[in-house]
Design a protein around this motif. Structure first.
Motif, short mmCIF file in Angstrom:
data_model
loop_
_atom_site.label_atom_id
_atom_site.label_comp_id
_atom_site.label_asym_id
_atom_site.label_seq_id
_atom_site.Cartn_x
_atom_site.Cartn_y
_atom_site.Cartn_z
N ARG A 101 0.83 -1.21 0.00
CA ARG A 101 0.00 0.00 0.00
C ARG A 101 0.86 1.26 0.00
NH1 ARG A 101 -4.03 -2.10 -2.48
NH2 ARG A 101 -5.55 -3.23 -1.22
N PHE A 102 1.99 1.24 0.71
CA PHE A 102 2.87 2.41 0.73
C PHE A 102 3.44 2.67 -0.66
CE2 PHE A 102 6.89 4.62 1.15
CZ PHE A 102 6.62 5.60 2.10
N HIS A 103 3.88 1.62 -1.32
CA HIS A 103 4.58 1.80 -2.60
C HIS A 103 3.64 1.89 -3.80
CE1 HIS A 103 8.62 1.40 -0.99
NE2 HIS A 103 8.21 0.36 -0.29
N PHE A 104 2.42 1.32 -3.69
CA PHE A 104 1.54 1.27 -4.85
C PHE A 104 0.15 1.84 -4.58
CE2 PHE A 104 4.65 -2.16 -5.28
CZ PHE A 104 5.21 -1.82 -6.50
N GLY A 105 -0.13 2.28 -3.37
CA GLY A 105 -1.40 2.93 -3.08
C GLY A 105 -2.56 1.95 -3.03
N PHE A 106 -3.79 2.51 -3.00
CA PHE A 106 -5.00 1.71 -2.87
C PHE A 106 -5.74 1.53 -4.20
CE2 PHE A 106 -4.20 2.81 1.49
CZ PHE A 106 -4.66 1.72 2.21
N THR A 107 -5.37 2.30 -5.22
CA THR A 107 -6.03 2.16 -6.51
C THR A 107 -5.60 0.87 -7.20
OG1 THR A 107 -6.16 4.56 -6.78
CG2 THR A 107 -6.35 3.23 -8.77
N VAL A 108 -4.33 0.52 -7.07
CA VAL A 108 -3.80 -0.70 -7.71
C VAL A 108 -4.31 -1.92 -6.95
CG1 VAL A 108 -1.71 -1.96 -8.32
CG2 VAL A 108 -1.73 0.55 -8.44
N PRO A 109 -4.93 -2.90 -7.62
CA PRO A 109 -5.44 -4.10 -6.94
C PRO A 109 -4.33 -4.88 -6.24
CG PRO A 109 -6.37 -3.92 -9.14
CD PRO A 109 -5.29 -2.89 -9.05
N PHE A 110 -4.65 -5.40 -5.06
CA PHE A 110 -3.72 -6.18 -4.25
C PHE A 110 -4.24 -7.62 -4.18
CE2 PHE A 110 -2.55 -8.06 -0.19
CZ PHE A 110 -1.19 -7.79 -0.10
N ILE A 111 -3.36 -8.59 -4.51
CA ILE A 111 -3.73 -10.00 -4.49
C ILE A 111 -2.72 -10.76 -3.63
CG2 ILE A 111 -4.29 -12.05 -5.85
CD1 ILE A 111 -3.89 -8.83 -7.73
N GLY A 112 -3.18 -11.36 -2.56
CA GLY A 112 -2.29 -12.08 -1.66
C GLY A 112 -2.13 -13.54 -2.03
N HIS A 113 -0.95 -14.10 -1.75
CA HIS A 113 -0.64 -15.52 -1.98
C HIS A 113 0.12 -16.04 -0.77
CE1 HIS A 113 -1.53 -15.31 -6.40
NE2 HIS A 113 -1.16 -14.05 -6.22
N MET A 114 -0.10 -17.29 -0.43
CA MET A 114 0.64 -17.90 0.67
C MET A 114 1.86 -18.62 0.11
SD MET A 114 -0.71 -16.83 3.34
CE MET A 114 0.23 -17.83 4.50
N GLY A 115 2.87 -17.86 -0.23
CA GLY A 115 4.10 -18.42 -0.76
C GLY A 115 4.58 -17.69 -1.99
N ALA A 116 5.90 -17.63 -2.16
CA ALA A 116 6.49 -16.93 -3.29
C ALA A 116 6.20 -17.63 -4.61
CB ALA A 116 8.01 -16.79 -3.09
N ALA A 117 6.09 -18.97 -4.58
CA ALA A 117 5.85 -19.71 -5.82
C ALA A 117 4.54 -19.27 -6.46
CB ALA A 117 5.83 -21.21 -5.54
N GLY A 118 3.50 -19.03 -5.64
CA GLY A 118 2.22 -18.58 -6.17
C GLY A 118 2.32 -17.19 -6.79
N VAL A 119 3.15 -16.35 -6.20
CA VAL A 119 3.35 -15.00 -6.75
C VAL A 119 4.00 -15.08 -8.12
CG1 VAL A 119 4.58 -12.82 -6.43
CG2 VAL A 119 3.49 -13.93 -4.47
#
Length: 304
Positions: free
Chosen positions: A130-148
């Motif tokens: 949120r600090f680097h990309f704000g709230f306009t850009v969609p945020f998608i969480g993953h449990m693990g780097a492989a999923g990212v």
């Protein structure tokens, strides 16, 4: 003699200065603030008009597409902003405002989402995103780097955030970046480091390779090493920042080595220097693949 009668007379026409009107002063200051706010808003509108023209030029040239994120330009801008800042406004606020402006206008040019690895701590990663990309850009969480990495690989221009340190149980996620058409590390955040940074979690930013605007002050290599040992780890310490995890055997390791190059300080190195240090320590390298690059770490010291 009457001393009062002989006292010097007050100058003719002299008057005591009128006290300042605090209400009038407050009104004038608030009017100045309103003027500045209106000017800043007008400049943001003007900036958006330029971005609109930029998108039109890209379309005409057939260069529109993918991520509009330009890590070299953004790293340079953020360094300049925090270094020239003065006054009572906290530098965190100034950096945060510009990050929102830059990231939102980037999103306007080419919509993208931010995929983040939450396995090492959801709160810290959300704050960083949120600090680097704000709230306009969609945020998608993953449990693990492989999923990212997999999500970024499937996307057209999304970004991915993974910890830039050895997270427990993470494994060698960076080996998924080794393919010719795989995503790559294109930035390390935060662009400007300081001890009290509100979003100071060190993360790598992953994306499809940018065709322009890349920065190569630090090369990031995926290394597969046999004979990995404590002596080899000590030998690499002054040459590169290294994440190491076990790989294919008790004496093997997969390394993610960030190697400063191109005149970036006293500890400049190269892949050849790193490989020579490993061999001198009794280790051998089975494979070495460049998996990205980013700006050198930049530390901001407050003005005294």
């Amino acid at each position: 003699m009457d001393k009062i009668a002989n006292a010097p007379a007050a100058p003719s026409g002299a008057a005591s200065p009128a006290p300042a009107d605090p209400v009038a002063d407050l009104g004038a200051l608030r009017a100045e603030i309103d003027r500045i706010d209106a000017a800043m808003h007008a400049l943001l509108i003007e900036r958006s008009q330029i971005i609109d023209r930029l998108v039109a030029v890209k379309r005409a040239r057939g260069t529109e597409g993918g991520s509009a994120f330009r890590p070299a330009r953004e790293a340079s801008m953020m360094r300049q902003i925090v270094d020239r800042h003065r006054g009572i406004l906290p530098v965190d606020t100034v950096e945060g405002i510009w990050r929102v402006i830059i990231s939102t206008f980037t999103y306007v040019q080419a919509p993208y989402g931010v995929h983040a690895d939450l396995a090492s701590g959801e709160a810290a990663m959300r704050d960083t995103s949120r600090f680097h990309f704000g709230f306009t850009v969609p945020f998608i969480g993953h449990m693990g780097a492989a999923g990212v990495v997999a999500a970024v690989a499937r996307s057209r221009g999304d970004l991915g955030l993974v910890p830039a340190f050895a997270a427990p149980g993470a494994g060698a996620w960076w080996t998924a970046l080794e393919g010719a058409h795989a995503p790559k590390i294109i930035a390390r955040l935060p662009f400007v480091e300081r001890a009290d940074h509100p979003a100071g979690l060190p993360v790598f930013c992953i994306a499809h390779p940018v065709t322009d605007g890349a920065v190569t002050e630090v090369e990031v290599w995926s290394l597969h090493v046999s004979g990995w040992n404590a002596q080899a780890a000590r030998a690499l310490a002054p040459l590169a920042e290294v994440i190491a995890v076990p790989d294919r055997g008790l004496d093997g390791a997969a390394l993610l080595a960030s190697v400063p190059v191109g005149g970036q300080g006293a500890h400049d190195a190269s892949l050849d220097t790193v490989l020579a240090a490993l061999r001198a320590s009794g280790a051998s390298v089975r494979a070495a693949t460049l998996v990205g690059s980013h700006a050198s770490r930049y530390t901001h010291s407050p003005h005294g």
